[in-house]
Design a protein around this motif. Structure first.
Motif, PDB file in Angstrom:
ATOM      1  N   ALA A  66     -27.497   1.047 -73.279  1.00 19.66           N
ATOM      2  CA  ALA A  66     -26.788   1.240 -72.009  1.00 19.66           C
ATOM      3  C   ALA A  66     -25.355   1.702 -72.274  1.00 19.66           C
ATOM      4  O   ALA A  66     -24.831   2.594 -71.586  1.00 19.66           O
ATOM      5  CB  ALA A  66     -26.797  -0.066 -71.204  1.00 19.66           C
ATOM      6  N   LEU A  67     -24.733   1.122 -73.297  1.00 18.27           N
ATOM      7  CA  LEU A  67     -23.359   1.525 -73.624  1.00 18.27           C
ATOM      8  C   LEU A  67     -23.318   2.972 -74.113  1.00 18.27           C
ATOM      9  O   LEU A  67     -22.401   3.726 -73.778  1.00 18.27           O
ATOM     10  CB  LEU A  67     -22.781   0.597 -74.702  1.00 18.27           C
ATOM     11  N   LEU A  68     -24.351   3.352 -74.896  1.00 18.23           N
ATOM     12  CA  LEU A  68     -24.374   4.718 -75.440  1.00 18.23           C
ATOM     13  C   LEU A  68     -24.475   5.773 -74.347  1.00 18.23           C
ATOM     14  O   LEU A  68     -23.967   6.894 -74.501  1.00 18.23           O
ATOM     15  CB  LEU A  68     -25.545   4.874 -76.422  1.00 18.23           C
ATOM     16  N   GLU A  69     -25.111   5.411 -73.224  1.00 20.05           N
ATOM     17  CA  GLU A  69     -25.196   6.368 -72.115  1.00 20.05           C
ATOM     18  C   GLU A  69     -23.811   6.669 -71.562  1.00 20.05           C
ATOM     19  O   GLU A  69     -23.501   7.791 -71.183  1.00 20.05           O
ATOM     20  CB  GLU A  69     -26.094   5.813 -71.013  1.00 20.05           C
ATOM     21  N   ARG A  70     -22.971   5.628 -71.535  1.00 17.40           N
ATOM     22  CA  ARG A  70     -21.606   5.819 -70.996  1.00 17.40           C
ATOM     23  C   ARG A  70     -20.620   6.271 -72.075  1.00 17.40           C
ATOM     24  O   ARG A  70     -19.650   6.955 -71.794  1.00 17.40           O
ATOM     25  CB  ARG A  70     -21.119   4.518 -70.364  1.00 17.40           C
ATOM     26  N   PHE A  71     -20.852   5.821 -73.324  1.00 21.08           N
ATOM     27  CA  PHE A  71     -19.916   6.131 -74.417  1.00 21.08           C
ATOM     28  C   PHE A  71     -20.713   6.690 -75.602  1.00 21.08           C
ATOM     29  O   PHE A  71     -21.054   5.971 -76.540  1.00 21.08           O
ATOM     30  CB  PHE A  71     -19.154   4.865 -74.843  1.00 21.08           C
ATOM     31  N   PRO A  72     -21.031   7.992 -75.580  1.00 14.83           N
ATOM     32  CA  PRO A  72     -21.921   8.567 -76.605  1.00 14.83           C
ATOM     33  C   PRO A  72     -21.380   8.441 -78.035  1.00 14.83           C
ATOM     34  O   PRO A  72     -22.152   8.489 -78.980  1.00 14.83           O
ATOM     35  CB  PRO A  72     -22.027  10.041 -76.193  1.00 14.83           C
ATOM     36  N   ASN A  73     -20.058   8.264 -78.190  1.00 14.16           N
ATOM     37  CA  ASN A  73     -19.490   8.168 -79.548  1.00 14.16           C
ATOM     38  C   ASN A  73     -19.430   6.741 -80.067  1.00 14.16           C
ATOM     39  O   ASN A  73     -18.882   6.508 -81.164  1.00 14.16           O
ATOM     40  CB  ASN A  73     -18.074   8.763 -79.583  1.00 14.16           C
ATOM     41  N   LEU A  74     -19.964   5.796 -79.306  1.00 14.55           N
ATOM     42  CA  LEU A  74     -19.934   4.377 -79.705  1.00 14.55           C
ATOM     43  C   LEU A  74     -20.436   4.221 -81.144  1.00 14.55           C
ATOM     44  O   LEU A  74     -21.512   4.724 -81.491  1.00 14.55           O
ATOM     45  CB  LEU A  74     -20.863   3.598 -78.759  1.00 14.55           C
ATOM     46  N   VAL A  75     -19.648   3.521 -81.985  1.00 14.39           N
ATOM     47  CA  VAL A  75     -20.089   3.281 -83.372  1.00 14.39           C
ATOM     48  C   VAL A  75     -21.007   2.052 -83.369  1.00 14.39           C
ATOM     49  O   VAL A  75     -20.631   0.995 -82.867  1.00 14.39           O
ATOM     50  CB  VAL A  75     -18.881   3.042 -84.305  1.00 14.39           C
ATOM     51  N   HIS A  76     -22.222   2.217 -83.891  1.00 15.59           N
ATOM     52  CA  HIS A  76     -23.184   1.106 -83.884  1.00 15.59           C
ATOM     53  C   HIS A  76     -24.087   1.185 -85.103  1.00 15.59           C
ATOM     54  O   HIS A  76     -24.367   2.281 -85.612  1.00 15.59           O
ATOM     55  CB  HIS A  76     -24.029   1.126 -82.596  1.00 15.59           C
TER      56      HIS A  76
END
Ligand code: FAD
Ligand code: EPU
Length: 340
Positions: A254-264
């Motif tokens: 869900a976070l990646l949809e809003r923040f595609p550069n999220l480091v995970h």
């Protein structure tokens, strides 16, 4: 047999914590022999006072004066115990400096700890939060620890299963193990050594070549750490101030949809570890200060003492950062150092 000990009163702690925070302890004992601990806990005057076990003070935040007895662990000694078919068993006393111990193993031709080079603090504190860096955690090379249990006055040996290691976690941080004092730690280091270059940033370090030696890997780790992290002798800090938060796969998606550069980073159980430094950086905190406490300009996960900061200043900054990250990402950052 209990050994004699001599307690100092109203002892300053500023030089005993790498944040450099000014605070004092009601009483202080430098523990150079384990038998002194028997003496302390058998003595009515000292047995009942609150205790703070201190190593290098590189993972604590002093939030005020300590109204109790500081037990500063200074036990010394290191030896190669045994040479089995697969491992060297190497033991060090709790008060040995961690990095000096790592260098000593390398000088003896024993690899296996090099990825954990230059981590401040003592050998005895290493299992407390299962120290980790550049693709290795203590649990990967841990054999056993000798601990003193003040409740029984007895000494016992704990293996890795008993220590219940997790990411920046162990039984020693939980209610059931918090009272235990680590006296020494034994490591099982591989005879068939292979470089551990799983951490991409380490693998990319120039000069490692195809077949690096343990000392070359250590030197690469040291070079990266010197570039990124502040030297506590120059600017007060306790390394990463927050743990990297672990969220469910669904929350990460869900976070990646809003923040595609999220480091995970995917974990074996399907959860995802996020980079707290990235989250804090994205909230605009890198290089900013609140009072005398600040966020290190080269690594947003490190909070620093810009000079004269109190524990309360650092806590206020940490709370402001937590609130911003929570509001933007819905993720609660949990502090890594132990608050005293
Ligand atoms: P202290 O700060 O003295 O104590 C920490 C905790 O352990 C306290 O709760 C204390 O009561 C307890 N404790 C200490 N000794 C004993 C003992 N003998 N028996 C029982 N309890 C004990 N950590 C990492 O994991 N990875 C890193 O890469 C890393 N990098 C860092 C970089 C910097 C610049 C700094 C300042 C810190 C870094 N740290 C890192 C955190 C820190 O170095 C480690 O947590 C280290 O193991 C703390 O050792 P210490 O002796 O200073 O412990
Ligand atoms: N990042 C940013 N901005 C920043 C900082 C980091 O975007 O200001 C990003 C980086 O680009 C990278 C990611 O965040 O993509 C992770 O950063 P880094 O590789 O520097 O590692 P870290 O997660 O910040 C962890 C440990 C360190 C350990 C290093 C190397 C924790 C809490 N911290 O840091 O441990 O040395 O990895 O393995 O797990 C410590 O515990 O005190 C500590 C220093």
């Amino acid at each position: 047999m209990p050994a004699p000990f001599s307690v100092l009163h109203q002892f300053p702690l500023q030089s005993l914590n790498t944040f450099g925070i000014a605070a004092s302890a009601r009483a202080y004992l430098r523990v150079t022999e384990k038998e002194q601990l028997l003496g302390v806990y058998a003595d009515g005057a000292w047995a009942t006072l609150p205790k703070l076990v201190l190593g290098g003070g590189s993972n604590v935040l002093l939030t005020g004066d300590f109204d109790g007895l500081v037990l500063h662990i200074a036990l010394q000694g290191r030896e190669v115990l045994e040479d089995t078919q697969q491992h060297y068993l190497v033991r060090a006393a709790a008060g040995e400096n961690w990095h000096a111990f790592v260098q000593w193993t390398l000088a003896h031709g024993v690899g296996g700890l090099e990825n954990l080079s230059l981590i401040p603090g003592t050998v005895g504190a290493a299992p407390i939060q299962n120290i980790g860096a550049y693709g290795l955690e203590i649990k990967d090379v841990f054999h056993s620890a000798t601990v003193f249990d003040p409740c029984s006055g007895e000494t016992r040996v704990m293996d890795a299963a008993a220590c219940r290691f997790g990411y920046r976690d162990s039984v020693f941080k939980r209610e059931e193990g918090r009272h235990l004092i680590i006296l020494d730690v034994t490591f099982a280091l591989p005879k068939q050594w292979q470089p551990n270059l799983r951490y991409a940033e380490l693998a990319a370090e120039p000069g490692l070549g195809n077949a690096p030696t343990p000392q070359q890997v250590a030197d690469a780790v040291i070079a990266i750490r010197r570039r990124k992290l502040p030297d506590p002798a120059v600017i007060g800090n306790a390394g990463s101030f927050f743990k990297n938060p672990v969220v469910s796969g669904a929350q990460c998606a869900a976070l990646l949809e809003r923040f595609p550069n999220l480091v995970h980073h995917a974990q074996p159980d399907g959860s995802e570890k996020l980079a707290a430094g990235w989250l804090i950086d994205q909230c605009g905190w890198k290089g900013r200060s609140l009072g005398a406490a600040g966020v290190y300009p080269k690594q947003a996960l490190v909070l620093v003492n810009n000079g004269g900061a109190s524990g309360a200043d650092v806590v206020a900054l940490a709370k402001a950062i937590q609130a911003d990250v929570q509001a933007r990402y819905g993720v609660l950052l949990e502090p890594e150092p132990v608050f005293i």
